[in-house]
Enzyme design. Structure first.
Site, PDB file in Angstrom:
ATOM      1  N   HIS A  94       0.771  -1.315   0.103  1.00 28.17           N
ATOM      2  CA  HIS A  94      -0.146   0.059   0.099  1.00 28.17           C
ATOM      3  C   HIS A  94       0.844   1.088   0.009  1.00 28.17           C
ATOM      4  O   HIS A  94       2.067   1.233   0.325  1.00 28.17           O
ATOM      5  CB  HIS A  94      -0.774  -0.047   1.211  1.00 28.17           C
ATOM      6  N   GLU A 130       1.215   3.924   1.987  1.00 26.53           N
ATOM      7  CA  GLU A 130       1.505   4.306   3.373  1.00 26.53           C
ATOM      8  C   GLU A 130       2.818   3.224   3.557  1.00 26.53           C
ATOM      9  O   GLU A 130       3.911   3.728   4.071  1.00 26.53           O
ATOM     10  CB  GLU A 130       0.704   4.190   4.381  1.00 26.53           C
ATOM     11  N   SER A 179      -7.712   7.978   2.994  1.00 23.46           N
ATOM     12  CA  SER A 179      -7.670   7.425   4.300  1.00 23.46           C
ATOM     13  C   SER A 179      -7.311   6.088   4.696  1.00 23.46           C
ATOM     14  O   SER A 179      -7.688   5.216   3.873  1.00 23.46           O
ATOM     15  CB  SER A 179      -9.532   7.474   4.983  1.00 23.46           C
ATOM     16  N   CYS A 198      -6.365   2.217   5.498  1.00 23.72           N
ATOM     17  CA  CYS A 198      -6.838   1.069   5.871  1.00 23.72           C
ATOM     18  C   CYS A 198      -6.409   0.474   7.221  1.00 23.72           C
ATOM     19  O   CYS A 198      -5.625   1.218   7.712  1.00 23.72           O
ATOM     20  CB  CYS A 198      -6.641  -0.118   4.600  1.00 23.72           C
ATOM     21  N   CYS A 224      -2.626  -0.387   7.235  1.00 21.77           N
ATOM     22  CA  CYS A 224      -1.835   1.213   7.322  1.00 21.77           C
ATOM     23  C   CYS A 224      -2.204   1.628   8.629  1.00 21.77           C
ATOM     24  O   CYS A 224      -1.124   2.274   9.173  1.00 21.77           O
ATOM     25  CB  CYS A 224      -2.025   1.944   6.126  1.00 21.77           C
TER      26      CYS A 224
END
Length: 146
Positions: free
Chosen positions: A52, A54, A77, A79, A82
């Site tokens: 992901h 992040e 935003s 998950c 993360c």
């Protein structure tokens, strides 16, 4: 650099992912307004389910003794995975581009002491909406089939 300038860098990362056929989530890790690392979602490009945006930025930052002086900028935003990384590394502040296309659980971050700033950035919304329309199956896979 300001929050808006750092989010613009995260959005550039997101667009890089989208241009490569991937999920347009970009992230920047910064301290004192200076960029430490940036990254974008690479799940599709590398076949890596945990790549992901992040996580990519954190991986690119390398080892740090502490994250207490950092802010994580993310176009979407976070998950649950993360969010867990943010809490694990004790990142005290997260600036989120948007939470319209995916809400995440910003309340959970706040309840655990993280300062959350939601920008509601139209460019971040537009990138995700474009992706969701072009690649609905990949989007469903990315968020766990929700």
């Amino acid at each position: 650099m300001t929050d808006e300038e750092l989010m613009a860098l995260a959005l550039q990362q997101a667009r890089t992912s989208l241009d490569g056929g991937g999920v347009p989530v970009g992230a920047v890790l910064a301290a004192g307004g200076a960029v430490i690392a940036a990254g974008h979602n690479e799940r599709v490009q590398h076949g890596d389910p945990v790549a992901h945006g992040e996580i990519s930025a954190l991986r690119n930052a390398g080892r740090r003794a502490s994250y207490l002086d950092t802010t994580l900028y993310t176009t979407l935003s976070p998950c649950q995975m993360c969010t867990g990384a943010i809490l694990l590394f004790q990142i005290p502040r997260v600036v989120v581009g948007e939470a319209r296309t995916f809400e995440g659980d910003l309340g959970f971050l706040r309840a655990n002491g993280v300062e959350v700033v939601l920008l509601d950035h139209q460019g971040c919304v537009a990138a995700m909406e474009e992706f969701q329309q072009r690649y609905p199956d990949v989007w469903s896979e990315d968020i766990g089939g929700r």
